[in-house]
Design a protein around this motif. Structure first.
Motif, short mmCIF file in Angstrom:
data_model
loop_
_atom_site.label_atom_id
_atom_site.label_comp_id
_atom_site.label_asym_id
_atom_site.label_seq_id
_atom_site.Cartn_x
_atom_site.Cartn_y
_atom_site.Cartn_z
N PHE A 55 0.80 -1.20 0.00
CA PHE A 55 0.00 0.00 0.00
C PHE A 55 0.84 1.27 0.00
O PHE A 55 0.33 2.35 0.27
CB PHE A 55 -0.94 0.00 1.22
N LEU A 56 2.12 1.11 -0.31
CA LEU A 56 3.01 2.27 -0.37
C LEU A 56 3.32 2.63 -1.81
O LEU A 56 3.11 3.77 -2.24
CB LEU A 56 4.30 1.97 0.39
N ARG A 57 3.80 1.66 -2.57
CA ARG A 57 4.11 1.91 -3.98
C ARG A 57 2.82 1.90 -4.79
O ARG A 57 1.96 1.05 -4.59
CB ARG A 57 5.08 0.86 -4.53
N ILE A 58 2.72 2.82 -5.73
CA ILE A 58 1.56 2.92 -6.61
C ILE A 58 2.00 2.47 -7.99
O ILE A 58 2.89 3.06 -8.60
CB ILE A 58 1.03 4.36 -6.66
N ARG A 59 1.37 1.41 -8.49
CA ARG A 59 1.79 0.86 -9.78
C ARG A 59 0.56 0.60 -10.65
O ARG A 59 -0.48 0.13 -10.17
CB ARG A 59 2.59 -0.43 -9.60
#
Length: 788
Positions: A55-59
């Motif tokens: 839930f930190l990196r947005i891909r």
């Protein structure tokens, strides 16, 4: 009047507004496919958060999506976790945060607006103006649209209304000499944090413009004490900075560079993605985007200006006007960018409507009001026409619900023009007018546009004619940066802006195709030949026929790429084979500087045919190697042409595989396409011929050394060489001279620039002025004579 006041007390107005919002926002939430390409990306990125647990990196598939903060992705992921599963293709769970945000914005407009207008002066109840304002905002067509799209804007609106409402109450109470409750400051800073997590600096920028405008206009900054600014800034920093630090570490510094450096900054300095419009565009668009409440646009602004010295109207004007001016001046424009300002406009319109304000006495203002109402009538007619014409163009036939809605719109609009009712009934008429358009559009018209929503047709075709086991399923269509995904298997699923597509558990392979819209149908003959799904018709300029990836699926051969060496500059040094292939190629590509002409193209310009398509690959003329992204984009551009079956001749100065830009293209495309190279006369042999210097015989070792190397490395390489050709010397001439002087080779070094050209120059290196060394220059060094 007593009956009207009943609806203004207690829970009743909130229930009324909630019913209104649900009636306008819920229809079509599941039936309407993704409306916007960004909606598909937001939803897919939120799905991947749930699938990966990150839930930190947005891909978005295999790409980092660092344009926006994570707030909206968290909300969408929470909605899907609560009401659905990531395996579902339903879009409605991803839209719930937008509906809740729109509903929250409407309710907050009423709650905070009622407190804002509270004053001892006689007049309509403050809650009446606030209720009318909330109705106007909730029925604004742009908010209805944003409530149906899984993006940030509706949720951001709720955060902005909360922050601005708290700021307005702090201001009005400070102006009235009343105490300011700390809870208002807490609400402002919490809402600011929410706005930052949703869309970065947009919310704080609106608040900053508002408070600066008020402080400068009043020449008084003391009211800002009610915000507890020092404690508030610390609170925001404690909430935001740890998340930013974690994001920067997780993305290796790419998040801030992508969100602020690329996305936000590019909108400030240019028309991002061609979304540009001249100043005053938003003012004209407001007639359509704030419709049907835009009927009150001129009376609202005139009424507010007359009462601009009152704290509430003064605050609302400070919220509306400065930010509106800034948005008008920005080059990038999209209709929803002004949405955070519409609560202020709605409150001004609600106050004007509550007091029965019409167009004011000045003649010019009456004419302005007439013109605005004329535009409003045109927009109403256009929207009514949409309900009738869209089903004809993109559906199967006339839509009965659309016809009824259009007729109701015309009747209600005529009634509003003919006789203006009392405020509650005027608001009811405006809401009914909006419902007459929105409900038929959401429930019957938009879901039935089969020729517009290609995803359902494509899904039906695939279900009817499934691909064979292991056969590829290819989707070709409109995607940003001219990308489409060629997907294998039936694992995880994703959306694009026009169709949902199956994709494997691994990240999909990407192919690059022209940005076009496609119409798809199944061809039985192709199916018998093994092509399970074929795209037959392209809706574009008609210049090219549809081939692309469908060409591969039908067994057709893609085009060939050939790197052609055109020599060092003299056209007569072009080989016969190079000339033959050059004249036969339908497409000619070449490298070129960011500005100016291509040197390689200039060498062969006399043989180029006007019918040949030319592709210039722009490279930055800066120190260091070109960024990999330039080679990636160039390879993608050429791959799109090769997929169409066209051969490409890539012109290269000198030899294509000897320090040429073609090498970077070769390594990217050779695994997928037929790629070859035609040798050319190199700058090394051209300089040797120009200088009359035999380079090597028998056991002589030759070294080609870039002057870009570190000084100690350059020294070591030269000390070990019998014959050395030093290239790329223009920016490193002083360093080269120091190394040669230290090795005792400076006096024997020969300098050659622009070899084979009419202005070529040959001289001892020691006599050259460093300031005059061009890019096309080389130094040759020989240790003694070359014996045979």
């Amino acid at each position: 009047m007593g009956r009207d006041r009943v609806w203004l007390s207690g829970w009743r107005p909130y229930a009324l507004l909630a019913a209104l919002c649900f009636a306008l926002y819920l229809p079509g939430i599941a039936a309407i496919p993704p409306l916007d390409r960004d909606e598909a990306r937001f939803a897919q990125a939120s799905r991947q958060m749930l699938e990966t647990g990150d839930f930190l990196r947005i891909r978005f598939q295999d790409e980092a999506r660092n344009k926006k903060p994570a707030g909206i992705y968290w909300l969408q992921a929470a909605s899907v976790a609560a009401f659905s599963t990531p395996d579902s293709n339903a879009i409605w769970p991803y839209r719930l945060p937008s509906i809740i945000g729109a509903l929250g914005a409407v309710l907050l407009t009423f709650a905070l607006g009622g407190a804002l207008f509270a004053r001892p002066a006689e007049g309509p109840p403050p809650r009446q103006a606030a209720l009318l304002a909330a109705v106007l905002l909730g029925s604004a067509v742009v908010l209805v649209a944003e409530a149906h799209i899984a993006k940030t804007d509706a949720a951001l609106l709720a955060a902005v209304v909360a922050a601005q409402g708290a700021l307005g109450l702090i201001y009005t109470r400070a102006r009235a000499g009343r105490p300011v409750a700390p809870v208002l400051a807490a609400l402002f800073w919490i809402a600011t944090i929410a706005a930052i997590l949703l869309k970065g600096p947009v919310g704080p920028a609106i608040a900053a413009l508002t408070l600066i405008t008020l402080s400068v206009a009043d020449r008084d900054w003391r009211w800002l004490r009610g915000l507890y600014p020092v404690a508030g800034v610390i609170f925001v920093a404690l909430a935001i900075v740890p998340w930013i630090v974690a994001m920067e570490r997780a993305t290796e510094g790419a998040f801030l560079a992508g969100s602020l450096g690329e996305d936000f900054w590019s909108k400030l300095i240019g028309a991002q993605e061609s979304h540009g419009a001249p100043p005053l565009a938003y003012l004209l668009l407001a007639i359509a985007t704030f419709w049907p409440g835009s009927l009150l646009l001129v009376p609202a602004l005139a009424h507010a200006w007359r009462r601009r010295m009152l704290p509430a109207e003064r605050f609302l004007l400070a919220w509306l006007v400065p930010a509106w001016i800034v948005l008008e001046l920005l080059p990038t424009k999209l209709p929803h960018y002004v949405l955070p300002l519409y609560p202020a406009l709605a409150l001004l319109a609600g106050a004007a409507l509550a007091e029965g304000a019409r167009a004011a006495a000045p003649l010019w203002l009456r004419y302005t009001d007439i013109a605005a109402k004329g535009l409003w009538a045109v927009v109403t007619l256009a929207l009514a026409s949409v309900l009738i014409l869209l089903p004809i163009r993109f559906g199967e036939a006339l839509n009965v619900a659309g016809i009824i809605g259009a007729a109701a719109m015309l009747v209600l609009a005529t009634a509003l023009f003919y006789r203006w009712p009392r405020p509650p009934f005027a608001a009811a008429a405006i809401v009914t007018l909006c419902a007459a358009f929105v409900i038929p559009a959401e429930t019957a018209v938009l879901p039935g546009l089969d020729r517009l929503w290609l995803s359902r047709r494509a899904a039906a075709l695939i279900a009817e004619h499934p691909p064979a086991a292991g056969a590829p399923l290819v989707a070709i269509g409109y995607l940003f940066a001219r990308r489409a995904c060629a997907c294998r298997g039936t694992g995880r699923r994703g959306w694009n802006s026009r169709r949902r597509r199956r994709r494997s558990g691994q990240h999909p392979r990407r192919c690059d195709v022209p940005t076009v819209a496609w119409r798809a149908r199944f061809d039985g003959a192709e199916a018998r030949r093994g092509c399970r799904f074929r795209l037959l018709e392209r809706q574009a300029d008609g210049a090219d026929t549809l081939q692309c990836e469908a060409r591969r699926m039908t067994g057709r051969v893609p085009g060939q790429l050939c790197g052609i060496g055109v020599g060092p500059g003299d056209p007569e040094l072009l080989t016969l084979k190079a000339l033959r292939l050059l004249q036969a190629a339908p497409v000619v590509a070449y490298s070129a500087p960011e500005t100016g002409a291509s040197f390689a193209r200039g060498i062969v310009a006399q043989w180029l045919d006007r019918g040949q398509r030319e592709i210039a690959i722009r490279f930055p003329m800066r120190p260091g190697p070109p960024p990999a992204a330039i080679y990636d984009e160039a390879a993608a551009q050429l791959a799109a042409v090769l997929d169409l079956g066209d051969d490409v001749a890539f012109l290269c100065q000198g030899d294509p595989l000897f320090y040429g830009s073609f090498a970077g293209i070769y390594t990217r495309l050779a695994p997928r396409y037929p790629v070859s190279a035609v040798p050319g006369v190199t700058s090394l042999t051209a300089c040797a011929a120009a200088a009359g210097l035999p380079l090597a015989q028998r056991d002589t070792a030759i070294s080609v050394i870039p002057a870009t190397l570190a000084e100690e490395v350059l020294t070591r390489r030269l000390a070990e060489s019998d014959v050395a050709a030093i290239i790329k010397i223009s920016r490193h001439f002083a360093k080269l001279c120091r190394v040669l002087d230290r090795l005792g080779l400076l006096r024997s070094a020969i300098y050659i620039e622009r070899a084979t050209l009419p202005n070529q120059r040959i001289a001892p290196l020691s006599e050259i002025d460093p300031a005059e060394v061009p890019y096309f220059a080389m130094a040759l060094i020989c240790r003694g004579e070359i014996s045979g």
